[in-house]
Design a protein around this motif. Sequence first.
Motif: not given
Ligand code: DAT
Length: 151
Positions: A11, A51, A53-54, A59, A63, A87, A93, A104, A111, A114
């Motif tokens: 990143k 991203y 899925e988020h 956040f 992100l 992983r 994370t 990490r 976070t 990371n």
């Molecule tokens: P990972 O990157 O370990 O697969 P993730 O898919 O749950 O984690 O989340 C994607 C990214 O989003 C992660 O690398 C950092 C950010 N992130 C996740 N949870 C967060 C939170 N609670 N607050 C802030 N950023 C977050």
Amino acid sequence: EREELSFIMIKPDGVQRGLISDIIARFERKGYKLVGIKVLVPTQALAAKHYAEHDGKPFFPKLVNFLSSGPVVAMVWEGKSVVKYGRTMIGATNPLASPPGTIRGDYGIDTGRNIIHGSDSVESAQREIALWFKAEELADYTPSTAAWVYE
Ligand code: DAT
Ligand code: MG
């Protein structure tokens, strides 16, 4: 016949902090094979798709802004169990919950900074690789060391 593939991305924080060579070296020394690599500044649209899925989480906007704030190194690595073991090499994370020896754990604190992304399943890897790479951007080759890594 290809082995398993994972999408691994350094990143913008990892790039700015000069961690590109260290991260590549870790995967290379493990025995994994680099089959695709590019440097680019992702658009917000690409970051949001990556991203997806988020989407909707608190956040998510930060992100997406962060991922598109500068250059990333997008990679595809190939090898046995590269998704799961990748992983493990990356760690948790939250970098402060990630043990020393992980990427990490060794290099991060927050976070939201990371350093690296890695696919969380073979299905995610397939989706992410298709999003970031064209099929012709992935090299198919057998390293001369293959028989010294695999029995
Ligand atoms: P990972 O990157 O370990 O697969 P993730 O898919 O749950 O984690 O989340 C994607 C990214 O989003 C992660 O690398 C950092 C950010 N992130 C996740 N949870 C967060 C939170 N609670 N607050 C802030 N950023 C977050
Ligand atoms: Mg994830």
